[in-house]
Design an enzyme around this catalytic site. Structure first.
Site, PDB file in Angstrom:
ATOM      1  N   LYS A 237       0.901  -1.307  -0.006  1.00  0.00           N
ATOM      2  CA  LYS A 237       0.162   0.137  -0.202  1.00  0.00           C
ATOM      3  C   LYS A 237       0.869   1.321   0.057  1.00  0.00           C
ATOM      4  CE  LYS A 237      -3.871  -1.668   2.758  1.00  0.00           C
ATOM      5  NZ  LYS A 237      -5.124  -1.688   1.683  1.00  0.00           N
ATOM      6  N   ARG A 311     -10.089 -11.565   2.469  1.00  0.00           N
ATOM      7  CA  ARG A 311     -11.131 -12.620   1.849  1.00  0.00           C
ATOM      8  C   ARG A 311     -10.494 -13.945   1.785  1.00  0.00           C
ATOM      9  NH1 ARG A 311     -11.985  -9.432  -3.813  1.00  0.00           N
ATOM     10  NH2 ARG A 311     -11.603  -7.752  -1.962  1.00  0.00           N
TER      11      ARG A 311
END
Ligand code: BES
Ligand code: MN
Ligand code: ZN
Length: 457
Positions: A237, A311
């Protein structure tokens, strides 16, 4: 009960009037004296969250006005605690909302994160209005505070091991049993994706598994995303996006707080809480974009972006949860930036196939001022997860509907649960409101608590 609640409703205490802006004139016309004159002098207009102390002739506080603006925020009483001098107060009326929420709001306004600086203080005391269950308001507030504390604690003190210790302490307090599968043992016990996401970190990944309640009771299983820090992995990120990523265990914090509420309520349910706890980190052994992972379910999963890690760990935990055919399976996760783009930080989306559950939950969420919004598991987008080389890709390759496609991915790992609902929460308050200071927040758990209590109580 919280120590700033007073149960004796007949106790003499300074009155607090809640007034809407449009009702201020009416209030003044029925309250003569120094206090009412001071309202005029001070220029108080009944603005939402504004607190006005009313003096008597000797300069003591004879009453308090709390502006409620248009009256739309039932937790506006969160503005009181930090604005009042020490003393004893009572809600004198003028508010048509739910008195239980008013008391909860007051309690939420006493939250401070004091682990590193500042210290807990003595709060002004509030006489509980008629019909308000102070014990329950206290339980709700303490659950919210637990989640806030966990989220606010930086990753340096909230590693996967620390998160497990926090869960253990909740389990010990409530007589739950807890086990943890750590590190390479995750491979031995077939949790390959939890291991893959967490293996690059200095503190080993783990699966926290808590159980409580009578074995034959209705099964309620909670799964919370416990990414203690999300660097994005090799798809690192940018610093602007990484700065807040200590909050990426917000789903774990919320489900742990919800579990605490359910246990304290003594519901006759068989509760299970699963928290995959990892740090999504960078190292030579990190999982990579383009890798294909085995999953617990047996589906092969192509990795499109290592920053979509949540996820993956949820999928393995959901597979395990689903294997017991729970009556209700809830997962909560700070899963996508797309959820925040769609609905903003204050309104978490949830996804379920079950229309009755969605309707009942929406109604209860409104009633307890814990807002959530249903979004669709939109079938036509399911093939956006097709992979050329694996059974499924964990992300779609386009920029659209990111929260929906994440929910569709998770849904592939749930088959047997009677009802499954997924919550894509933000877990953080970026812009403060009364009772909701900037920092970690346990969204949707009060709504879920009320619904579960209603259905299984
Ligand atoms: N934890 C983030 C999602 C997130 C970001 C939640 C900011 C709340 C605030 C998650 O692991 C993530 O990075 N998701 C990616 C997915 C993408 C790579 C498909 C995202 O949303 O950008
Ligand atoms: Mn991520
Ligand atoms: Zn994440």
């Amino acid at each position: 009960m919280l120590d700033f609640f007073l149960a004796d409703k007949d106790k003499a205490a300074t009155p607090i009037w809640l007034v809407r802006a449009e009702d201020l004139e009416g209030w003044r016309s029925t309250h003569a004296g120094a206090g009412a004159a001071w309202v005029e002098t001070s220029g108080f207009k009944g603005e939402a969250g504004k607190v006005l102390l009313l003096p008597d002739a000797s300069g003591a506080v004879s009453g308090v006005l709390l502006g409620t603006g248009d009256g739309s925020d039932p937790l506006i009483t969160g503005a009181l605690a930090s604005a009042l001098p020490s003393g004893e107060y009572r809600l004198a009326g003028g508010f048509d909302g739910d008195p239980t929420l008013a008391v909860l709001g007051y309690a939420l306004g006493t939250y401070r994160f004091t682990r590193y600086s500042g210290k807990p203080r003595d709060w002004p005391r509030l006489v509980l209005p008629q019909g308000v269950d102070g014990e329950e308001a206290g339980r709700l507030a303490r659950a919210m505070f637990l989640a806030r504390d966990l989220i606010n604690t930086p990753a340096s003190d909230m590693s996967p091991a620390d998160l497990a210790a926090a869960a253990q302490s909740v389990a010990d307090t409530h007589g739950a049993t807890m086990s943890t599968i750590v590190g390479d043992e995750l491979l031995a016990q077939n949790y390959p994706m939890i291991h893959a996401v967490g293996r690059a970190a200095a503190v080993a990944p783990r699966l926290i598994d808590m159980r409580w309640g009578r074995e034959d009771a209705p099964r309620v299983t909670l799964v919370g995303k416990g990414v203690c820090f999300d660097t994005g992995g090799l798809d690192l990120k940018p610093s602007s996006a990484m700065g807040l990523m200590k909050k990426d265990m917000g789903g774990a914090a919320a489900t742990l707080a919800l579990a605490q509420l359910l246990m304290e309520d003594g519901l006759d349910i068989r509760l299970r809480l699963l928290i995959p706890a990892v740090e999504n980190s960078v190292s030579g052994n990190a999982f990579r974009p383009g890798d294909v992972l085995q999953s617990r379910k047996g589906l092969t999963v192509e990795i499109g972006n290592t920053d979509a890690e949540g996820r993956l760990i949820l999928a393995d935990a959901l597979t395990e949860a689903d294997s017991e055919s729970p009556d209700l399976l809830i997962d909560m996760a700070t899963l996508t930036g797309a959820a925040r783009v769609a609905l903003g930080p204050e309104l978490p989306p949830f996804y379920t196939h079950d229309d009755d559950f969605a309707r009942d939950l929406a109604a209860v969420a409104q009633a307890v001022a814990d807002p959530i919004w249903r979004m669709p598991l939109w079938k036509p987008y399911d093939n956006w997860l097709d992979s050329k080389i694996a059974d499924v890709s964990h992300i779609s390759d386009g920029p659209f509907a990111g929260s929906v496609t994440a929910a569709l991915f998770l849904a592939r790992f749930v088959e047997k649960a009677r009802v499954h609902a997924h919550f894509d929460i933000y877990g953080w308050v970026p812009k403060p409101k009364p009772g909701r200071p900037v920092g970690g927040e346990a969204q949707a758990i009060r709504a879920l608590f009320q619904l579960i209590r209603r259905q299984y109580g």
